[in-house]
Scaffold this motif. Sequence first.
Motif, PDB file in Angstrom:
ATOM      1  N   THR A 178      39.421  72.040   8.602  1.00 30.03           N
ATOM      2  CA  THR A 178      40.413  72.502   7.613  1.00 30.03           C
ATOM      3  C   THR A 178      40.057  72.059   6.188  1.00 30.03           C
ATOM      4  OG1 THR A 178      41.771  70.556   8.055  1.00 30.03           O
ATOM      5  CG2 THR A 178      42.331  72.552   9.264  1.00 30.03           C
ATOM      6  N   ILE A 182      38.408  74.655   3.838  1.00 29.44           N
ATOM      7  CA  ILE A 182      39.114  75.885   3.437  1.00 29.44           C
ATOM      8  C   ILE A 182      39.757  75.662   2.063  1.00 29.44           C
ATOM      9  CG2 ILE A 182      40.912  77.530   4.099  1.00 29.44           C
ATOM     10  CD1 ILE A 182      40.443  76.738   7.015  1.00 29.44           C
ATOM     11  N   LYS A 237      42.140  75.378  -1.014  1.00 25.83           N
ATOM     12  CA  LYS A 237      43.591  75.171  -1.007  1.00 25.83           C
ATOM     13  C   LYS A 237      44.094  74.969  -2.417  1.00 25.83           C
ATOM     14  CE  LYS A 237      43.768  72.661   3.396  1.00 25.83           C
ATOM     15  NZ  LYS A 237      42.404  72.988   3.767  1.00 25.83           N
ATOM     16  N   ARG A 282      48.691  84.904  13.321  1.00 26.93           N
ATOM     17  CA  ARG A 282      47.904  84.024  14.189  1.00 26.93           C
ATOM     18  C   ARG A 282      48.610  82.694  14.411  1.00 26.93           C
ATOM     19  NH1 ARG A 282      45.645  80.460  10.470  1.00 26.93           N
ATOM     20  NH2 ARG A 282      45.778  81.258   8.354  1.00 26.93           N
ATOM     21  N   ASP A 338      46.769  76.834  15.881  1.00 29.17           N
ATOM     22  CA  ASP A 338      46.624  76.147  17.168  1.00 29.17           C
ATOM     23  C   ASP A 338      46.216  74.684  17.035  1.00 29.17           C
ATOM     24  OD1 ASP A 338      44.102  77.100  16.252  1.00 29.17           O
ATOM     25  OD2 ASP A 338      43.267  76.947  18.264  1.00 29.17           O
ATOM     26  N   ARG A 339      45.726  74.287  15.828  1.00 26.73           N
ATOM     27  CA  ARG A 339      45.332  72.897  15.663  1.00 26.73           C
ATOM     28  C   ARG A 339      46.280  72.116  14.735  1.00 26.73           C
ATOM     29  NH1 ARG A 339      39.415  75.165  15.588  1.00 26.73           N
ATOM     30  NH2 ARG A 339      40.698  77.014  15.942  1.00 26.73           N
ATOM     31  N   ALA A 340      47.443  72.702  14.438  1.00 23.01           N
ATOM     32  CA  ALA A 340      48.449  71.972  13.653  1.00 23.01           C
ATOM     33  C   ALA A 340      49.207  71.055  14.595  1.00 23.01           C
ATOM     34  CB  ALA A 340      49.407  72.952  12.995  1.00 23.01           C
ATOM     35  N   ARG A 394      53.760  77.841   2.932  1.00 23.60           N
ATOM     36  CA  ARG A 394      52.902  78.395   3.984  1.00 23.60           C
ATOM     37  C   ARG A 394      52.230  77.276   4.785  1.00 23.60           C
ATOM     38  NH1 ARG A 394      49.861  83.498   1.404  1.00 23.60           N
ATOM     39  NH2 ARG A 394      49.392  82.166  -0.354  1.00 23.60           N
ATOM     40  N   GLY A 418      50.937  81.660  11.485  1.00 22.60           N
ATOM     41  CA  GLY A 418      50.427  81.939  10.154  1.00 22.60           C
ATOM     42  C   GLY A 418      50.257  83.433   9.948  1.00 22.60           C
ATOM     43  N   LEU A 419      50.250  83.819   8.674  1.00 25.54           N
ATOM     44  CA  LEU A 419      50.104  85.227   8.310  1.00 25.54           C
ATOM     45  C   LEU A 419      49.077  85.311   7.195  1.00 25.54           C
ATOM     46  CD1 LEU A 419      51.189  88.187   8.381  1.00 25.54           C
ATOM     47  CD2 LEU A 419      52.793  87.491   6.615  1.00 25.54           C
ATOM     48  N   THR A 420      48.003  86.037   7.424  1.00 24.66           N
ATOM     49  CA  THR A 420      46.959  86.179   6.419  1.00 24.66           C
ATOM     50  C   THR A 420      46.695  87.658   6.202  1.00 24.66           C
ATOM     51  OG1 THR A 420      45.899  84.094   7.025  1.00 24.66           O
ATOM     52  CG2 THR A 420      44.518  85.708   5.914  1.00 24.66           C
ATOM     53  N   ASP A 444      41.104  82.586   5.868  1.00 19.44           N
ATOM     54  CA  ASP A 444      41.512  81.198   5.583  1.00 19.44           C
ATOM     55  C   ASP A 444      41.841  80.488   6.894  1.00 19.44           C
ATOM     56  OD1 ASP A 444      43.914  82.337   6.299  1.00 19.44           O
ATOM     57  OD2 ASP A 444      45.031  81.593   4.567  1.00 19.44           O
ATOM     58  N   LEU A 488      40.523  78.697  10.729  1.00 20.63           N
ATOM     59  CA  LEU A 488      39.461  77.988  11.435  1.00 20.63           C
ATOM     60  C   LEU A 488      38.794  78.899  12.459  1.00 20.63           C
ATOM     61  CD1 LEU A 488      41.240  74.593  12.161  1.00 20.63           C
ATOM     62  CD2 LEU A 488      39.342  74.986  10.560  1.00 20.63           C
ATOM     63  N   THR A 494      40.496  80.489  15.888  1.00 15.29           N
ATOM     64  CA  THR A 494      41.960  80.636  15.779  1.00 15.29           C
ATOM     65  C   THR A 494      42.433  81.829  16.611  1.00 15.29           C
ATOM     66  OG1 THR A 494      42.080  79.637  13.573  1.00 15.29           O
ATOM     67  CG2 THR A 494      43.839  81.164  14.161  1.00 15.29           C
TER      68      THR A 494
HETATM   69  C1  LIG Z   1      48.248  76.888   3.981  1.00 14.86           C
HETATM   70  S1  LIG Z   1      47.889  77.741   5.507  1.00 14.86           S
HETATM   71  C2  LIG Z   1      48.281  79.398   4.988  1.00 14.86           C
HETATM   72  C3  LIG Z   1      47.848  80.389   6.014  1.00 14.86           C
HETATM   73  C4  LIG Z   1      48.358  81.792   5.856  1.00 14.86           C
HETATM   74  N1  LIG Z   1      47.804  82.447   4.669  1.00 14.86           N
HETATM   75  C5  LIG Z   1      49.863  81.822   5.846  1.00 14.86           C
HETATM   76  O1  LIG Z   1      50.441  82.065   4.795  1.00 14.86           O
HETATM   77  O2  LIG Z   1      50.455  81.618   6.885  1.00 14.86           O
HETATM   78  C6  LIG Z   1      46.137  77.745   5.562  1.00 14.86           C
HETATM   79  C7  LIG Z   1      45.635  76.414   6.037  1.00 14.86           C
HETATM   80  O3  LIG Z   1      45.926  76.280   7.410  1.00 14.86           O
HETATM   81  C8  LIG Z   1      44.964  75.445   8.010  1.00 14.86           C
HETATM   82  N2  LIG Z   1      44.474  76.125   9.202  1.00 14.86           N
HETATM   83  C9  LIG Z   1      43.675  77.218   9.286  1.00 14.86           C
HETATM   84  N3  LIG Z   1      43.470  77.570  10.557  1.00 14.86           N
HETATM   85  C10 LIG Z   1      44.175  76.674  11.309  1.00 14.86           C
HETATM   86  C11 LIG Z   1      44.376  76.510  12.717  1.00 14.86           C
HETATM   87  N4  LIG Z   1      43.816  77.339  13.613  1.00 14.86           N
HETATM   88  N5  LIG Z   1      45.166  75.480  13.127  1.00 14.86           N
HETATM   89  C12 LIG Z   1      45.720  74.633  12.245  1.00 14.86           C
HETATM   90  N6  LIG Z   1      45.573  74.740  10.899  1.00 14.86           N
HETATM   91  C13 LIG Z   1      44.807  75.750  10.443  1.00 14.86           C
HETATM   92  C14 LIG Z   1      43.871  75.176   6.982  1.00 14.86           C
HETATM   93  O4  LIG Z   1      44.080  73.888   6.445  1.00 14.86           O
HETATM   94  C15 LIG Z   1      44.141  76.247   5.926  1.00 14.86           C
HETATM   95  O5  LIG Z   1      43.766  75.816   4.641  1.00 14.86           O
END
Ligand SMILES: C[S@@+](CC[C@H](N)C(=O)[O-])C[C@H]1O[C@@H](n2cnc3c(N)ncnc32)[C@H](O)[C@@H]1O
Length: 151
Positions: free
Chosen positions: A17, A20, A22, A57, A60-62, A84, A93-95, A113, A115, A118
């Motif tokens: 992470t 990525i 930020k 998506r 999955d690693r939060a 977000r 999450g929504l990208t 954005d 991993l 994902t």
């Molecule tokens: C701030 S979130 C925003 C994501 C998306 N644009 C949203 O609005 O839902 C993006 C961050 O989530 C984290 N991330 C990305 N993939 C992930 C995963 N599979 N599990 C946990 N954290 C993840 C990374 O730190 C990344 O910078």
Amino acid sequence: MFSMQPIAIVRSPYQDTQAIPKGLGAKHEVEGSLEVLPEFEPGLTDIEGFSHLYVIRAFDRAEGCDLVTTTPSDDRPHGVFSTRSPRRPNPIGLTVVELLGREGPVLHVRGIDMLNGTPILDIKPYLSSVPPERLRRGWLAEAEARSGAKP
Ligand SMILES: C[S@@+](CC[C@H](N)C(=O)[O-])C[C@H]1O[C@@H](n2cnc3c(N)ncnc32)[C@H](O)[C@@H]1O
């Protein structure tokens, strides 16, 4: 309660992470792909005509969740539902990505954005119907104004 299964997997250069971008002004120009599972490939029929896609998506690693949180975009705390943050009650999450092309079950996209690995829960065409003059950016606009960053 209900259950969901992944319909696709993200292939991304990001393994960590920390890599990525930020915070204010972060740009997401990295390319990757969305590998749709074979049983769902018929669901991609006619997707090539859309320039951008919503990718829904799992984070999955939060781990855990903070109802009030501080993000890399601001030093002031905000409610999780006005951010977000990946650390949310339902880690979804929504990208929005740009669709560059399709090779069978694989969608090549720009704007990743996520991993590598994902799990993707859904893909939909991006259709924005909000006129720019009706859009308000809340605390983010204030943080941008304080920092001098451009949206
Ligand atoms: C701030 S979130 C925003 C994501 C998306 N644009 C949203 O609005 O839902 C993006 C961050 O989530 C984290 N991330 C990305 N993939 C992930 C995963 N599979 N599990 C946990 N954290 C993840 C990374 O730190 C990344 O910078």
